[in-house]
Write a protein that holds these residues in place. Sequence first.
Motif, PDB file in Angstrom:
ATOM      1  N   CYS A 810      23.169  21.052  20.681  1.00  0.00           N
ATOM      2  CA  CYS A 810      24.571  21.338  20.375  1.00  0.00           C
ATOM      3  C   CYS A 810      24.824  22.802  20.669  1.00  0.00           C
ATOM      4  N   GLY A 811      25.834  23.073  21.439  1.00  0.00           N
ATOM      5  CA  GLY A 811      26.183  24.453  21.716  1.00  0.00           C
ATOM      6  C   GLY A 811      25.399  25.071  22.840  1.00  0.00           C
ATOM      7  N   ASP A 923      29.525  20.141  20.040  1.00  0.00           N
ATOM      8  CA  ASP A 923      29.042  20.572  18.728  1.00  0.00           C
ATOM      9  C   ASP A 923      28.551  19.421  17.881  1.00  0.00           C
ATOM     10  N   HIS A1144      27.554  29.491  19.562  1.00  0.00           N
ATOM     11  CA  HIS A1144      28.368  28.765  18.598  1.00  0.00           C
ATOM     12  C   HIS A1144      29.581  29.619  18.265  1.00  0.00           C
ATOM     13  N   SER A1157      30.947  26.273  12.211  1.00  0.00           N
ATOM     14  CA  SER A1157      30.861  26.133  13.664  1.00  0.00           C
ATOM     15  C   SER A1157      30.994  24.685  14.085  1.00  0.00           C
ATOM     16  N   TYR A1158      30.567  23.811  13.206  1.00  0.00           N
ATOM     17  CA  TYR A1158      30.569  22.403  13.591  1.00  0.00           C
ATOM     18  C   TYR A1158      31.738  21.718  12.894  1.00  0.00           C
TER      19      TYR A1158
END
Lengths: 1318, 142
Positions: A810-811, A923, A1144, A1157-1158
Amino acid sequence: MAQCVQSVQELIPDSFVPCVAALCSDEAERLTRLNHLSFAELLKPFSRLTSEVHMRDPNNQLHIIKNLKIAVSNIITQPPQHGAIRKLLNDVVSGCQPAEGLVANVITAGDYDLNISATTPWFESYRETFLQSMPASDHEFLNHYLACMLVASSGEAEPMEQFSKLSQEQHRIQHNNDYSYPKWFIPNTLKYYVLLHDMSAGDEQRAESIYEEMKQKYGTQGCYLLKINSRTSNRASDEQIPDPWSQYLQKNSVQNQLISRKGLSRSLFSATKKWFSGSKVPEKSINELKNTSGLLYPPEAPELQIRKMADLCFLVQHYDLAYSCYHTAKKDFLNDQAMLYAAGALEMAAVSAFLQPGAPRPYPAHYMDTAIQTYRDVCKNMVLAERCVLLSAEILKSQSKYSEAAALLIRLTSEDSDLRSALLLEQAAHCFINMKSPMVRKYAFHMILAGHRFSKAGQKKHALRCYCQAMQVYKGKGWSLAEDHINFTIGRQSYTLRQLDNAVSAFRHILINESKQSAAQQGAFLREYLYVYKNVSQLSPDGPFPQLPLPYINSSATRVFFGHDRRPADGEKQAATHVSLDQEYDSESSQQWRELEEQVVAVVNKGVIPSSFHPTQYCLNSYSDNSRFPLAVVEEPITVEVAFRNPLKVPLLLTDLSLLWKFQPKDINGKDNEEVRELVTGEPEMIGTEVISEFLINNEESKVARLKLFPHHIGELHILGVVYNLGTIQGSLTMDGIGALPGCHTGKYSLSMSVRGRQDLEIQGPRLNNTKEEKTSITYGPDRRLDPIITEEMPLLEVFFIHFPTELLCGEIRKAYVEFANVSKCPLTGLKVVSKRPEFFTFGGNTAVLTPLSPSASENCSAYKTVVTDSTSVCTALTSSASSVDFGIGIGSQPEVIPVPLPDTVLLPGASVQLPMWLRGPDEEGVHEINFLFYYESVKKQPKIRHRILRHTAVICTSRSLNVKATVCRSNSLEDEEGKGDNMLVFVDVENTNTSEAGVKEFHIVQVSSSSKHWKLQKSVNLSENKDAKLASREKGKFCFKVIRCNEREGATQSSEKYTFADIIFGNEQIISSASPCADFFYRSLSSELKKPQTQLSMHTEKHSVEDAVSLIQKCNKVDLNIVILWKAYVVEDSKQLILEGQHHVILHTIGKEAFSYPQKQEQPEMEPLKFFRPENTTATSRPSLEQLSNLIKTSLHYPETFNHPFHQKSLCLVPVTLLLSNCSKADVDVIVDLRHKTTSPEALEIHGSFTWLGQTQYKLQLKGQEILSLQLKACFVHTGVYNLGTPRVFAKLSDQVTVFETSQQNSMPALIIINNV
Amino acid sequence: MSGSFYFVIVGQQDNLVFEMEFLPAGKAESKNGYRHLNQFIAHAALDLVDENMLENCSNNMYLKTVDKFNEWFVSAFVTAGHMRFLMLHDIRREDEIKNFFTDVYDLYIKFAMNPFYEPNSPIRSNAFERKVQCLGKKHLLS
């Protein structure tokens, strides 16, 4: 029984007539032969008397005989041969067929309307011939010769001599024991002398004189001069003279032929041999007239004399007397147990009784039954039994006793004669249908049985007719096995009769109905069908292809695809998925593609979708919009997928399978040139056709075939259907129980056994349901998926992805390359890509330098643009700035539509270009399907196709990496380093959430950057000593940064879209966060993030538009700070260490509120309980919350932390305290500062009572926007101790708001002061 | 010894609704070529069934043996809705066939109550088939 021409009252007398023998001299015979007739034949037309005949009976009573008929026949001393009779009967039946175009009667019985021919002339002919060809026997005298004609010619040398010779000859034949045949009625046979004279040749006077001589010798009564003519000369004249002999001649010409019949053609199914029980009895010679009961009367026995008397009476139509004689004879015979004689007497007694004028007694049917039984069972004489049945059935019919007649007829069917059985069964069937309440189903069954027997007897036409008539009853009622059997027989018989079309349609029926037959049976049916079909097609080899019934085609499942097949992956290169026939239709995704295309078209057309726009469809199926003619591009293949289904239990093999089409070419200018405008089919220069050489469909299998066309010319194409050879595979089946077609043994079938034919593709469009008319009727729209218009050349783009990952953290940021290739002969331009997930990828901004250009050179390089820094700069931010416009994120533009930065904006034919493409792992963890739609146009504008598209679906699997949580809060310290403006603190929590065992070893946070229009990171406030910022699995790290406002001066000159980037570096490399790709992804995440709350915000603004100020209040809680965390992950993969990079984003909007961030999983709010009362304070919601109002003013107290005071010197300790009031909003704020202690709580009193504020206890102030005001206060203490100075209460409200009350402002932290005594 | 049986339900338009063969063990499938003959005989017997119905005053649904063709007897049972159950059999088994008919009638009524079944249409149900098979084993082949 069917209707007959003759009534039974005519039939029986005609069947039993006095028989006269004819004995001719050779010369007389020669004379008659001149006219190609025998003497008996010559007399035949004149054998019925038109005048009345008078007769006296034994009682001397006069009787009148009407219509007396006699039968004259040449003497034949041999009894008729059984085989010859059989052949004769067969020929009579086959020669008599229903007339063509005969209008059949329609009989309605119950629910059935049947077309039935009421008459059966073949049966009547058979019956007549059968009765006439009965051999004479000893137990009856009906067909014994009553008299003899002696015939001589006038041309003979000694005619009188000849007569006496003939007379002696007759006597010799009758009385010599050498001849047991023919039979004579009485010993002294009456003789009649006939002199034959040919008028055209002989001397008439001589004839007359001989005649005179004859009369003198034999008496006038017994002589006749017959004058005939043998001239043939005037035959040629046009005058048609009726030929009275013609109807008699045919039958007799075959009389003497003896042909041994071979076994009849094998039955259809060997099993059906046993349709009738009992095995074949050995045929008895028909001549074997042994009285099985043992008794034989001598010819002169008195019992026989009575019988003779009866027969004579019968022959002269004296039925009363005949009956009584028969009756007497019957009794005598029965007494003597002479069964054959008794049966004969019974039979004739019954017939006489029936024929008696005035019908004094009822017809004794039981006489007949006994007679039949005796003939058949005792005497084993089927011929006599049959005669008996024929007579009795006809009599019963005349009395409407159909049921009894049918029973009689059926009872006589047996194995020994198929022809007889067939005819009798057919008559029985007719009995059933003629009953008062017709028995249709019995009729049908007996017609089938009759048909079966006809076919065994070699009477194919009759067999076919019977089956066809029966079919009317069985058709379409679900009796499929019966129907199949009938169809199969009809097919077979039609084939052997060369009625090929009927044969084909019958076989077709068997194959296309849902068959319950076994696989072997179906295989046999199929082969027969193919064989017959082959014969049909051989008849007209140049004719149009016949329509084949198999396999089934599901027309509506036909799919059409325009374009080339997708190229398989070529090394690192991976072609765009685009559209292919392998993709299943998914309404959701097709809707998504449609929206994407609409978006990009809207952008190209300045925000408006043109009315002529229709989404591009490369694959047409039953779900797509097929109401318009699809557009295909010349030189690009068209693939048609045809859905076949094999309903049979045997495999089908299609060979040389291809599409059938017609084409209307147009000239290049697109104008319809009348001369050019013609239909072309099968012209490979116009349209190339792909041929599949073999296509096997297994039993009961559904299978699709993909067939290609290659258009080479513009025009209108119509795909009509498919053409192929239909065949089956030999060897998988056995031929057990299946007879072969005549002239075709099973060995002939081979793999090559196939027929060429076609099937049309006809697709019904969707049911229309728009107008009222359409709703009330059933109308269907057109379906044009098979009628593409071939248009001029268009550019064709192919897109390849190089180093495109399938798995990402992710990211994670990964650099890949995209190759755009123009594989057509037209330049293309206007290349754009549109995706619902623009945050997933970027081609780099305008500022980005397009380095390195080749994908191989970029390997092992960082995806980011980096600058090496010295370690001293750690902890202080490096700033830069960039505008979002540079990254394609302008105001009002669609962020989803991204122009592809082609170097020259045009891609020339054959050219290709590789562009870098950065990807960022989404994300959310999991599998992501990301749709890209590439849009391009031709440089030359095409009227029909404005643009083309190419689709790609990327599948990315992401796994968890870091979770970042950040909060921003106001710093307590008022001044920044430079002593001015606001400052805040940002706390960033980073957690390594990666769980993969083998994968990521640890994460390093390499840089934290801020991006904002108004704020920037200033420095890192080190909370821990973790300078490396490493995070192993499940570790959490915390960072703290100080944030300050950007330079106002800078801000003023910059456009509103200018963002300031500040980087805080933890390593020795600075990643330029304001450059590609870092900034690209930041902007993309920002724009996608803004999209979501924007709807909420607009809602808010709407509500608060009245109270403008409230938004001001809210604004002072807002920040627009965005944090970018850049990291590296160390991954061990296949014992190699890899470094992955990523970033992120945390977007901070509100002070004090945590941001992540998510995407936070939003818990579905539970259903609120239903309220039954009206909410009271609706206005309250429009107010800003207390919390918001309490953040207007930031307060802080400045004072010495410890204060030493000599209490023994001075009992009061005064401490100066500065109260700083800072207006967070941009508006004027009225502030009330109240220093008085609250007196609500006695406890609080106790504590606070220990110190007091001196001087003015209440201040009313006004603070301008963002003004900081300091207030000098004095605190007075009387004891040593620790005190909390944070007691001042601050109230604030916006100055221009009158309605709003001051709100208590949030207290800052406890401000403790220590007072010491010194 | 047990004989062979062929059972058929005929609809109001003389259409075939359901058919099943009951063959004694070991005889199964041995006479594939005859299968259409069963249909012919059963179909032809319908005339006599209808005739029997007109004459039948006792209102018995079971009509006993109505027709005979060669070695085959045809027994019939007519429901209130004029569905005709026919049984071809080569041995006389009046009581067993009556019981079989009664049980199948019960089954048929239950099946016909299914709102998704259009009356008089061919029955295509594995469950129905299985149950009739069981009844056949119980009454006819045992």
